[in-house]
Design an enzyme around this catalytic site. Sequence first.
Site, PDB file in Angstrom:
ATOM      1  N   PHE A   1       0.859  -1.197   0.000  1.00  0.00           N
ATOM      2  CA  PHE A   1       0.000   0.000   0.000  1.00  0.00           C
ATOM      3  C   PHE A   1       0.890   1.240   0.000  1.00  0.00           C
ATOM      4  O   PHE A   1       1.762   1.386   0.847  1.00  0.00           O
ATOM      5  CB  PHE A   1      -0.916   0.020   1.238  1.00  0.00           C
ATOM      6  CG  PHE A   1      -1.858   1.197   1.225  1.00  0.00           C
ATOM      7  CD1 PHE A   1      -3.060   1.128   0.533  1.00  0.00           C
ATOM      8  CD2 PHE A   1      -1.524   2.392   1.857  1.00  0.00           C
ATOM      9  CE1 PHE A   1      -3.920   2.228   0.482  1.00  0.00           C
ATOM     10  CE2 PHE A   1      -2.372   3.493   1.807  1.00  0.00           C
ATOM     11  CZ  PHE A   1      -3.573   3.399   1.131  1.00  0.00           C
TER      12      PHE A   1
ATOM     13  N   ASP B   1       9.240   2.660   1.295  1.00  0.00           N
ATOM     14  CA  ASP B   1       8.135   3.452   1.829  1.00  0.00           C
ATOM     15  C   ASP B   1       8.090   3.213   3.338  1.00  0.00           C
ATOM     16  O   ASP B   1       7.694   2.148   3.796  1.00  0.00           O
ATOM     17  CB  ASP B   1       6.841   2.984   1.138  1.00  0.00           C
ATOM     18  CG  ASP B   1       5.590   3.657   1.689  1.00  0.00           C
ATOM     19  OD1 ASP B   1       5.637   4.180   2.814  1.00  0.00           O
ATOM     20  OD2 ASP B   1       4.556   3.632   0.992  1.00  0.00           O
TER      21      ASP B   1
ATOM     22  N   LYS C   1       2.827  10.506   7.832  1.00  0.00           N
ATOM     23  CA  LYS C   1       2.149  10.236   9.109  1.00  0.00           C
ATOM     24  C   LYS C   1       2.824  10.958  10.286  1.00  0.00           C
ATOM     25  O   LYS C   1       2.760  12.160  10.388  1.00  0.00           O
ATOM     26  CB  LYS C   1       2.032   8.735   9.337  1.00  0.00           C
ATOM     27  CG  LYS C   1       1.102   8.051   8.294  1.00  0.00           C
ATOM     28  CD  LYS C   1       0.778   6.635   8.695  1.00  0.00           C
ATOM     29  CE  LYS C   1      -0.014   5.888   7.637  1.00  0.00           C
ATOM     30  NZ  LYS C   1      -1.429   6.209   7.588  1.00  0.00           N
TER      31      LYS C   1
HETATM   32  N1  PLP Z   1       2.328   4.369   2.345  1.00  0.00           N
HETATM   33  C1  PLP Z   1       2.029   3.626   3.423  1.00  0.00           C
HETATM   34  C2  PLP Z   1       2.915   2.467   3.789  1.00  0.00           C
HETATM   35  C3  PLP Z   1       0.899   3.922   4.199  1.00  0.00           C
HETATM   36  O1  PLP Z   1       0.612   3.166   5.262  1.00  0.00           O
HETATM   37  C4  PLP Z   1       0.094   5.025   3.828  1.00  0.00           C
HETATM   38  C5  PLP Z   1      -1.127   5.345   4.595  1.00  0.00           C
HETATM   39  O2  PLP Z   1      -1.701   4.544   5.286  1.00  0.00           O
HETATM   40  C6  PLP Z   1       0.442   5.774   2.702  1.00  0.00           C
HETATM   41  C7  PLP Z   1       1.570   5.421   1.978  1.00  0.00           C
HETATM   42  C8  PLP Z   1      -0.382   6.958   2.261  1.00  0.00           C
HETATM   43  O3  PLP Z   1      -0.246   8.005   3.159  1.00  0.00           O
HETATM   44  P1  PLP Z   1      -1.326   9.192   3.150  1.00  0.00           P
HETATM   45  O4  PLP Z   1      -2.616   8.620   3.629  1.00  0.00           O
HETATM   46  O5  PLP Z   1      -0.755  10.215   4.096  1.00  0.00           O
HETATM   47  O6  PLP Z   1      -1.409   9.700   1.756  1.00  0.00           O
END
Ligand code: PLP
Length: 391
Positions: A138, A223, A252
Amino acid sequence: MNYEQISQLELIHHSGAVGRRPVALVRAKGARLWDSQGKEYIDCAAAQGWANVGHCHPVVTAAIQKQAETLVASQESSFNDQRALWLADMAAIFQNSLGWADCAIHPSNSGAEANEAALKFARFRTGRKGFVAAGRGFHGRTMGALSVTANKKYRDPFEPLLPGVTHIPYNNLDAAAAAIGNDTASVIVEIVQGEGGVYPGETDYFQGLRRLCNERGALLIVDEIQTGVGRTGRWLACEHHKLSPDIVTLGKSIGGGLPLGVTAWPRRLGLFESGTHGSTFGGGPLVCAASRAVIEVMAEERLVERAETLGLWLLSELRGLHSSQVREVRGLGLMVGVELKGKVTPVLQQLMERGVWALPAGLNVLRLLPPLVIEQADLEKVVSTIGEVLK
Ligand code: PLP
């Protein structure tokens, strides 16, 4: 306003994109949340993974208050004192955690945007088009980030997405070797897959990806939007595997509750050309001041170490429940998943009724991401409540 007034007003105007629990949260402190009826919850979600230093931490609140009276937003095209100091703080983290002597840092406003910048930089730098990403991965919901996200439920309504994306099974090096080719700009991966079900990856896998990317000229993006900022018991989860990627993304908790995305890479890879990427609010003084306060609190309160110690304790206590409803307990630091044999939604509901606010990860994984400041007594209550619900 009471719950009915708040929820009715929201329901008239909301976009439908995100479902709501039947609760209006109105106040939070540390690892505690309160709803509009005064009911208290232990926060085992760190909001949605963004409150690692806890809610309304006095140091973060004071930094926001002070900066809000000075300069909230500023031109991207001007220098700013808070941004300068924050960049230096972030660079020190990347040096300590990844051994980057010198790095370039692009601030934005969310995790998805941090990944957009990473994907764009990978294409810009390599001149290649393709991306390799992991099944269950994700990375966010904007078009580029969604293109490398695996879940069909999120993707299907928005096809066609970016062309040239290959999804391969996580933790499988043979699949990676077959997928990474001459037109691969980058491989993007999480160290522990969060939304996908709390699956930690293996050292051999990450080191193998590093080797394949080196051999084939692709950039390795990690990520760390959910795993970063101490969550797994290291400042960056890459440290567990002695992994130095080409690009790291954060989001986050790095903004302390204000919107901040971070995309960073070693400077030897080069820079964006002026005008090729940007964002009106990215790296504004308010969020930079908040983020500097987060970094200070993480060090002062030794929250990275705390995440490691409490995480080990939590994993062992949850395993010790020996519930027949549990298939597996797994995780790293204070990022813990309890895979159930049945659906997670009724369990989440029962936990909420008993004052524990947790998260799902997919249909059958209970995900616990408490603020790293959580008291052990609160975690004991969480474990015993989960035990009651899963009896
Ligand atoms: N990447 C990861 C691993 C995430 O857990 C999330 C959100 O849960 C995101 C990207 C996306 O972040 P945002 O919701 O701030 O766009």
